[in-house]
Design an enzyme around this catalytic site. Structure first.
Site, PDB file in Angstrom:
ATOM      1  N   GLU A 115      78.989 -58.000 -44.535  1.00 35.88           N
ATOM      2  CA  GLU A 115      77.635 -58.522 -45.039  1.00 35.88           C
ATOM      3  C   GLU A 115      78.562 -58.882 -46.056  1.00 35.88           C
ATOM      4  O   GLU A 115      79.285 -58.847 -46.887  1.00 35.88           O
ATOM      5  CB  GLU A 115      77.262 -56.861 -46.069  1.00 35.88           C
ATOM      6  CG  GLU A 115      76.278 -56.544 -44.279  1.00 35.88           C
ATOM      7  CD  GLU A 115      75.520 -55.562 -44.432  1.00 35.88           C
ATOM      8  OE1 GLU A 115      75.494 -54.707 -45.718  1.00 35.88           O
ATOM      9  OE2 GLU A 115      74.586 -55.163 -43.777  1.00 35.88           O
ATOM     10  N   ARG A 270      74.842 -59.516 -53.980  1.00 35.38           N
ATOM     11  CA  ARG A 270      73.357 -59.636 -53.988  1.00 35.38           C
ATOM     12  C   ARG A 270      72.525 -60.564 -55.304  1.00 35.38           C
ATOM     13  O   ARG A 270      71.625 -60.989 -55.016  1.00 35.38           O
ATOM     14  CB  ARG A 270      72.628 -58.572 -53.629  1.00 35.38           C
ATOM     15  CG  ARG A 270      72.961 -58.296 -52.082  1.00 35.38           C
ATOM     16  CD  ARG A 270      72.180 -56.767 -52.032  1.00 35.38           C
ATOM     17  NE  ARG A 270      72.104 -56.807 -50.401  1.00 35.38           N
ATOM     18  CZ  ARG A 270      71.822 -55.566 -49.942  1.00 35.38           C
ATOM     19  NH1 ARG A 270      72.307 -54.714 -50.484  1.00 35.38           N
ATOM     20  NH2 ARG A 270      72.238 -54.782 -48.719  1.00 35.38           N
ATOM     21  N   ARG A 362      74.523 -53.041 -56.906  1.00 36.88           N
ATOM     22  CA  ARG A 362      75.303 -52.573 -55.407  1.00 36.88           C
ATOM     23  C   ARG A 362      75.668 -53.024 -54.172  1.00 36.88           C
ATOM     24  O   ARG A 362      75.428 -54.024 -53.984  1.00 36.88           O
ATOM     25  CB  ARG A 362      74.283 -51.560 -55.555  1.00 36.88           C
ATOM     26  CG  ARG A 362      74.209 -51.311 -53.489  1.00 36.88           C
ATOM     27  CD  ARG A 362      73.227 -50.113 -52.960  1.00 36.88           C
ATOM     28  NE  ARG A 362      72.856 -51.157 -52.636  1.00 36.88           N
ATOM     29  CZ  ARG A 362      72.032 -50.926 -51.468  1.00 36.88           C
ATOM     30  NH1 ARG A 362      72.373 -50.304 -50.283  1.00 36.88           N
ATOM     31  NH2 ARG A 362      71.054 -52.463 -51.077  1.00 36.88           N
TER      32      ARG A 362
HETATM   33  C1  LIG Z   1      64.674 -51.556 -45.509  1.00 38.37           C
HETATM   34  C2  LIG Z   1      65.407 -51.069 -46.106  1.00 38.37           C
HETATM   35  C3  LIG Z   1      66.632 -51.909 -45.259  1.00 38.37           C
HETATM   36  C4  LIG Z   1      68.274 -51.196 -46.412  1.00 38.37           C
HETATM   37  N1  LIG Z   1      69.039 -51.018 -45.432  1.00 38.37           N
HETATM   38  C5  LIG Z   1      69.852 -50.463 -45.592  1.00 38.37           C
HETATM   39  C6  LIG Z   1      72.020 -50.946 -44.841  1.00 38.37           C
HETATM   40  O1  LIG Z   1      71.901 -50.865 -44.192  1.00 38.37           O
HETATM   41  N2  LIG Z   1      72.743 -49.739 -45.898  1.00 38.37           N
HETATM   42  C7  LIG Z   1      72.242 -49.182 -46.768  1.00 38.37           C
HETATM   43  O2  LIG Z   1      73.583 -48.598 -46.968  1.00 38.37           O
HETATM   44  N3  LIG Z   1      71.281 -48.557 -47.670  1.00 38.37           N
HETATM   45  C8  LIG Z   1      70.453 -48.979 -47.278  1.00 38.37           C
HETATM   46  N4  LIG Z   1      69.641 -49.299 -47.791  1.00 38.37           N
HETATM   47  C9  LIG Z   1      69.504 -48.788 -48.404  1.00 38.37           C
HETATM   48  C10 LIG Z   1      69.304 -47.148 -48.606  1.00 38.37           C
HETATM   49  O3  LIG Z   1      68.370 -46.792 -46.757  1.00 38.37           O
HETATM   50  C11 LIG Z   1      68.816 -46.065 -49.071  1.00 38.37           C
HETATM   51  O4  LIG Z   1      69.486 -46.371 -50.235  1.00 38.37           O
HETATM   52  C12 LIG Z   1      68.985 -44.370 -48.300  1.00 38.37           C
HETATM   53  O5  LIG Z   1      68.934 -44.493 -47.572  1.00 38.37           O
HETATM   54  C13 LIG Z   1      68.282 -43.431 -49.657  1.00 38.37           C
HETATM   55  O6  LIG Z   1      68.694 -42.440 -48.942  1.00 38.37           O
HETATM   56  P1  LIG Z   1      67.841 -40.722 -49.779  1.00 38.37           P
HETATM   57  O7  LIG Z   1      68.296 -40.002 -48.912  1.00 38.37           O
HETATM   58  O8  LIG Z   1      68.768 -41.136 -51.224  1.00 38.37           O
HETATM   59  O9  LIG Z   1      66.211 -41.698 -49.657  1.00 38.37           O
HETATM   60  P2  LIG Z   1      65.115 -41.436 -49.202  1.00 38.37           P
HETATM   61  O10 LIG Z   1      66.043 -41.984 -47.456  1.00 38.37           O
HETATM   62  O11 LIG Z   1      63.966 -42.670 -49.379  1.00 38.37           O
HETATM   63  O12 LIG Z   1      64.267 -40.122 -48.555  1.00 38.37           O
HETATM   64  C14 LIG Z   1      64.257 -39.866 -49.939  1.00 38.37           C
HETATM   65  C15 LIG Z   1      63.147 -38.007 -49.342  1.00 38.37           C
HETATM   66  O13 LIG Z   1      62.318 -37.761 -50.306  1.00 38.37           O
HETATM   67  C16 LIG Z   1      60.756 -37.716 -50.466  1.00 38.37           C
HETATM   68  N5  LIG Z   1      60.643 -36.981 -51.531  1.00 38.37           N
HETATM   69  C17 LIG Z   1      60.158 -38.067 -51.728  1.00 38.37           C
HETATM   70  N6  LIG Z   1      59.501 -37.531 -53.824  1.00 38.37           N
HETATM   71  C18 LIG Z   1      59.590 -36.008 -53.196  1.00 38.37           C
HETATM   72  C19 LIG Z   1      58.993 -35.042 -53.915  1.00 38.37           C
HETATM   73  N7  LIG Z   1      58.470 -34.920 -54.867  1.00 38.37           N
HETATM   74  N8  LIG Z   1      58.933 -33.174 -52.658  1.00 38.37           N
HETATM   75  C20 LIG Z   1      59.669 -33.645 -51.283  1.00 38.37           C
HETATM   76  N9  LIG Z   1      59.855 -34.968 -50.577  1.00 38.37           N
HETATM   77  C21 LIG Z   1      59.991 -35.987 -52.219  1.00 38.37           C
HETATM   78  C22 LIG Z   1      60.623 -39.057 -48.781  1.00 38.37           C
HETATM   79  O14 LIG Z   1      59.454 -37.990 -48.317  1.00 38.37           O
HETATM   80  C23 LIG Z   1      62.068 -38.868 -48.791  1.00 38.37           C
HETATM   81  O15 LIG Z   1      62.193 -37.693 -47.313  1.00 38.37           O
HETATM   82  C24 LIG Z   1      67.827 -49.963 -47.099  1.00 38.37           C
HETATM   83  C25 LIG Z   1      67.436 -49.388 -47.780  1.00 38.37           C
HETATM   84  C26 LIG Z   1      65.475 -50.426 -47.373  1.00 38.37           C
HETATM   85  C27 LIG Z   1      64.325 -49.927 -48.034  1.00 38.37           C
END
Ligand SMILES: Cc1cc2nc3c(=O)[nH]c(=O)nc-3n(C[C@H](O)[C@H](O)[C@H](O)COP(=O)(O)OP(=O)(O)OC[C@H]3O[C@@H](n4cnc5c(N)ncnc54)[C@H](O)[C@@H]3O)c2cc1C
Length: 483
Positions: A115, A270, A362
């Site tokens: 990437e 990016r 990032r």
């Molecule tokens: C389309 C897309 C493709 C991507 N591809 C990649 C990739 O290939 N590689 C990579 O490294 N990163 C990628 N990213 C970025 C990466 O997916 C995210 O940074 C990472 O998954 C974030 O994970 P997280 O667990 O921090 O948050 P999230 O996966 O967003 O989870 C957040 C959680 O918190 C919950 N939540 C939020 N607020 C509250 C609240 N007040 N009370 C209770 N629950 C709450 C939500 O319901 C959810 O369950 C991508 C992002 C997107 C959108």
């Protein structure tokens, strides 16, 4: 209503929250896992590319570190990048032990993708571009089977509770008033890119955890640093904002302008690619540029190809119209390298956190790796917290005000790919508190660097290297040095 009691309360069930819950439970802790949304609405579910880890013989953690630092434009906290690069291979190994099956090549070795910004093939993936879906499915199943983890699904955290007697986190409050007393609260609530009207993120990614932490007095950092993904579909046919993974450019897809000319190195970091596309769109007055992926083997990216076909675009024969969209919040709740926020007992992991790892830009696929590397560290530190203090008698707060379409449009217009003082000042009275905090952070950084491009300060100011815009409760933005 009687408060619930637990050792570690984890808010959010994306990659970070699920893994923190599993790691804390493995250390013998009782865990409550709170998730507002159905699992498919986390950003983690949609992750396409995969996780970055230096696993090939011709690669090394040092090179992964160097690439992370180079992409971050003089703002990466090097201690965090070092931990990520060194511990990423062990995170992949742990996930494999937990039962995750990453894609292999014909010889049975891990198939590694390339990437933008990476100097080697180091992206581990599952099911082609279905990495997030596979990860979330597997980790959710493990969490559901673990007796030490109590799952509170469909429940929203509305406040981080602070003890009356001391400056310490005492637990968390949920919608309906239910309180949970906990020795440690780990926020894993994801990013904030859905605050912008054009986004790749699911609707729930509006930075709720950042507001909860800020109201409880924890420091936020780098809110001006929002990464725009260069290639989100620009189409009125239901697929607008759908992300076409960078890994497809890694396999040879080309970016072309309206006259069919290439205008950028497709595998540059990016911020460069997004800015080049934005400028070319302005110059040509076109609403998008084209991604030519006709020479890419569709079998490598089945779910992207299917999603495009569903939107009426046949990527084997046609060019795919793409344009930048808000994608990843590099800023968040300021933490140390164990995930500790500035309020004792409060932790943050994953996209809602800001260790300084990503700096001003990032490196692709470092974010999932971050969820696992720093998730494990935070779980370890959180399980060692002393008994929780008493819950406050009169907890402050309620849910934040609703986010309007007007605030989202305004953020896109005034704090988009390029911004300036006049525009940012338009956001100073926005009804949504996080929009105001983003604008004041962007005003405080009077330079252009990585994802933060100021028309009125087009140059990078070397005096701001390693300086992060931090915002403490009720305080003005300050520039803090992080190493
Ligand atoms: C389309 C897309 C493709 C991507 N591809 C990649 C990739 O290939 N590689 C990579 O490294 N990163 C990628 N990213 C970025 C990466 O997916 C995210 O940074 C990472 O998954 C974030 O994970 P997280 O667990 O921090 O948050 P999230 O996966 O967003 O989870 C957040 C959680 O918190 C919950 N939540 C939020 N607020 C509250 C609240 N007040 N009370 C209770 N629950 C709450 C939500 O319901 C959810 O369950 C991508 C992002 C997107 C959108």
């Amino acid at each position: 209503m009687r408060p619930l009691e637990t050792q570690v309360a984890v808010v959010g069930a994306g990659a970070a929250g699920l893994y923190v819950a599993l790691c804390a439970a493995r250390e013998g802790a009782r865990v409550s896992l709170i998730s507002a949304m159905p699992l498919a609405e986390s950003s983690s579910y949609w992750a396409q590319g995969g996780l970055a880890a230096a696993l090939r013989e011709d690669d090394s953690p040092e090179r992964h570190f160097d690439d992370t630092v180079a992409a971050g434009r003089g703002m990466v906290r090097e201690s965090a990048a070092h931990i990520l690069a060194v511990q990423a291979p062990a995170a992949v190994e742990d996930l494999t032990q937990l039962g995750l099956r990453f894609d292999a090549d014909r010889r049975g070795r891990l198939a590694l993708g390339l990437e933008g910004g990476h100097s080697a093939r180091r992206i581990v993936h599952a099911g082609g571009a279905a990495t997030g879906r596979r990860l979330i499915r597997e980790l959710s199943a493990l969490v559901a089977q673990d007796d030490r983890i109590e799952i509170l699904e469909g429940r929203r955290a509305t406040a981080v509770l602070k003890a009356d007697s001391e400056q310490r986190c005492a637990g968390v409050q949920l919608d309906g008033g239910q309180q949970i007393r906990a020795a440690a609260v780990v926020l894993a609530t994801g990013g904030a890119a859905a605050l912008w009207s054009r986004t790749t993120n699911p609707a729930g990614a509006t930075g709720s955890g950042l507001l909860l932490a800020h109201r409880a007095g924890a420091t936020l950092a780098d809110l001006e640093m929002l990464q725009f993904h260069p290639t989100a579909v620009a189409s009125p046919n239901g697929a607008d904002g759908f992300l076409v993974t960078e890994a497809i450019r890694g396999e040879g897809a080309r970016l072309l302008d309206q006259s069919g000319e290439r205008f950028v190195d497709e595998l540059a970091p990016r911020d460069e690619v997004a800015r080049a596309i934005g400028r070319r769109m302005l110059d040509t007055h076109a609403p998008s540029v084209d991604l030519d992926m006709r020479a890419v083997d569709p079998a490598l990216f089945p779910n992207v190809v299917t999603a495009l076909r569903r939107a009426g675009i046949d990527p084997e024969r046609e060019l795919v119209p793409v344009a930048p969209a808000a994608h990843y919040m590099m800023g968040g709740i300021a933490t140390d390298i164990e995930g500790r926020a500035s309020l004792p007992g409060l932790y943050a992991v994953g996209e809602c956190s800001c260790t300084g790892l990503h700096g001003a830009n990032r490196l692709a696929s470092n974010s999932l790796t971050e969820c696992f590397v720093f998730g494990r560290r935070a779980a370890h530190a959180a399980t060692a917290e002393p008994d929780p203090p008493q819950l406050p008698r009169d907890p402050a707060g309620g849910p934040p005000p609703p986010l309007s379409a007007g605030s989202r449009e305004a953020l896109w217009r005034y704090a988009g790919l390029e911004r300036d003082r006049t525009g940012l000042e338009q956001l100073a009275d926005d009804p949504y508190p996080l929009v105001r905090l983003i604008a004041s952070s962007a005003l405080a950084r009077a330079e252009s660097r990585g994802a933060h491009q100021r028309r009125d300060f087009p140059e990078c100011d070397p005096a701001l290297d390693h300086r992060h815009v931090t915002i403490a409760e009720n305080g003005p933005p300050e520039l803090a040095e992080w190493r």
